[in-house]
Motif scaffolding. Structure first.
Motif, PDB file in Angstrom:
ATOM      1  N   LYS A   8       0.938  -0.977   0.663  1.00 32.45           N
ATOM      2  CA  LYS A   8      -0.235  -0.054   0.036  1.00 32.45           C
ATOM      3  C   LYS A   8       1.014   1.434  -0.087  1.00 32.45           C
ATOM      4  CE  LYS A   8      -3.592   2.911   0.927  1.00 32.45           C
ATOM      5  NZ  LYS A   8      -4.907   2.637  -0.101  1.00 32.45           N
ATOM      6  N   LEU A   9       1.788   1.162   0.446  1.00 36.54           N
ATOM      7  CA  LEU A   9       3.366   2.629   0.964  1.00 36.54           C
ATOM      8  C   LEU A   9       4.002   2.521  -0.384  1.00 36.54           C
ATOM      9  CD1 LEU A   9       3.789   2.502   4.553  1.00 36.54           C
ATOM     10  CD2 LEU A   9       2.829   3.652   3.822  1.00 36.54           C
ATOM     11  N   LEU A  19      11.079  -1.602   9.154  1.00 31.51           N
ATOM     12  CA  LEU A  19      11.426  -2.153  10.951  1.00 31.51           C
ATOM     13  C   LEU A  19      11.179  -3.133  11.115  1.00 31.51           C
ATOM     14  CD1 LEU A  19      11.354   1.942  12.484  1.00 31.51           C
ATOM     15  CD2 LEU A  19      13.149   0.641  11.242  1.00 31.51           C
ATOM     16  N   ARG A  20      11.653  -4.352  11.842  1.00 30.75           N
ATOM     17  CA  ARG A  20      11.902  -5.579  12.273  1.00 30.75           C
ATOM     18  C   ARG A  20      12.313  -5.719  13.291  1.00 30.75           C
ATOM     19  NH1 ARG A  20       9.058  -7.681   7.129  1.00 30.75           N
ATOM     20  NH2 ARG A  20      10.794  -7.393   5.206  1.00 30.75           N
ATOM     21  N   LEU A 124       6.149   8.646  12.318  1.00 30.05           N
ATOM     22  CA  LEU A 124       5.882   7.226  13.235  1.00 30.05           C
ATOM     23  C   LEU A 124       5.987   6.220  12.842  1.00 30.05           C
ATOM     24  CD1 LEU A 124       1.672   9.129  14.149  1.00 30.05           C
ATOM     25  CD2 LEU A 124       3.567   8.576  15.233  1.00 30.05           C
ATOM     26  N   VAL A 125       5.800   5.495  13.575  1.00 29.86           N
ATOM     27  CA  VAL A 125       6.203   3.911  13.279  1.00 29.86           C
ATOM     28  C   VAL A 125       4.514   3.533  13.584  1.00 29.86           C
ATOM     29  CG1 VAL A 125       7.450   2.078  14.007  1.00 29.86           C
ATOM     30  CG2 VAL A 125       8.731   4.258  14.446  1.00 29.86           C
ATOM     31  N   THR A 133       6.901  -6.904  12.234  1.00 33.18           N
ATOM     32  CA  THR A 133       7.138  -6.099  10.742  1.00 33.18           C
ATOM     33  C   THR A 133       6.545  -4.714  10.827  1.00 33.18           C
ATOM     34  OG1 THR A 133       7.910  -7.500   8.956  1.00 33.18           O
ATOM     35  CG2 THR A 133       7.224  -5.870   8.360  1.00 33.18           C
ATOM     36  N   LEU A 134       7.442  -3.782  11.060  1.00 35.80           N
ATOM     37  CA  LEU A 134       6.875  -2.783  11.251  1.00 35.80           C
ATOM     38  C   LEU A 134       7.315  -1.221   9.839  1.00 35.80           C
ATOM     39  CD1 LEU A 134       7.914  -2.119  15.066  1.00 35.80           C
ATOM     40  CD2 LEU A 134       5.514  -2.395  14.069  1.00 35.80           C
ATOM     41  N   VAL A 135       7.027  -0.328   9.802  1.00 35.51           N
ATOM     42  CA  VAL A 135       6.740   0.711   8.727  1.00 35.51           C
ATOM     43  C   VAL A 135       6.989   2.507   9.874  1.00 35.51           C
ATOM     44  CG1 VAL A 135       6.814   0.098   6.682  1.00 35.51           C
ATOM     45  CG2 VAL A 135       4.915   0.833   7.904  1.00 35.51           C
TER      46      VAL A 135
END
Length: 155
Positions: A8-9, A19-20, A124-125, A133-135
């Motif tokens: 989506k991003l 970021l994992r 923001l994360v 799994t983060l962004v």
């Protein structure tokens, strides 16, 4: 691994960093994630699905250092109050497992409300749609991609 949230991003053309961390289903997931990646909890967003009326749901986004006030969230979307959806409903609606729920790439497109205090962070994360799994994304870009309304929803 590319998640629906990351896709989506990418489709939106906004810049982000993946970021994992090693996911552990314990305690407050956003705080655990913040500690694991070395970010302050107020910058790591909890994505919580709330029920506002029978069959109607909304995403509440708030920093890991805070909780959502159901009445404030309800008022932000023109309702009397809201209450957290059951984990089963949240998973069914979003297509994501608890600990990986995100408005990014959610199966259902739901209204999104971002806490006003959380929105003061430059970046923001947020979960990318999979446990661990983060962004990291600019707050303005997150608002644009999710169509979030910014309101005081802090308890």
């Amino acid at each position: 691994m590319t998640t629906r949230g990351i896709s989506k991003l990418q489709e939106s053309g906004v810049e982000f960093d993946v970021l994992r961390y090693r996911f552990e289903h314990r305690g407050q997931i956003a705080r655990v994630a913040a500690e694991a990646i070395g970010f302050p909890p107020e910058q790591v967003v909890k994505s919580v699905v709330f029920s506002v009326e029978q069959g109607e749901f909304v995403f509440a986004l708030i920093g890991g250092d805070a909780t959502v006030g159901g009445r404030k969230l309800g008022r932000a979307i023109g309702r009397k109050h809201a209450e957290p959806a059951s984990p089963r409903d949240a998973q069914r609606i979003t297509g994501y497992l608890v600990g990986g729920i995100s408005p990014l790439g959610s199966k259902a497109t739901l209204p999104v409300v971002l806490d006003a205090s959380t929105a003061t962070q430059q970046e923001l994360v947020i979960n990318a749609g999979a446990r661990g799994t983060l962004v990291k994304v600019k707050t303005d870009d997150l608002i644009k991609v999710t169509g979030a309304v910014v309101a005081d929803i802090r308890a």
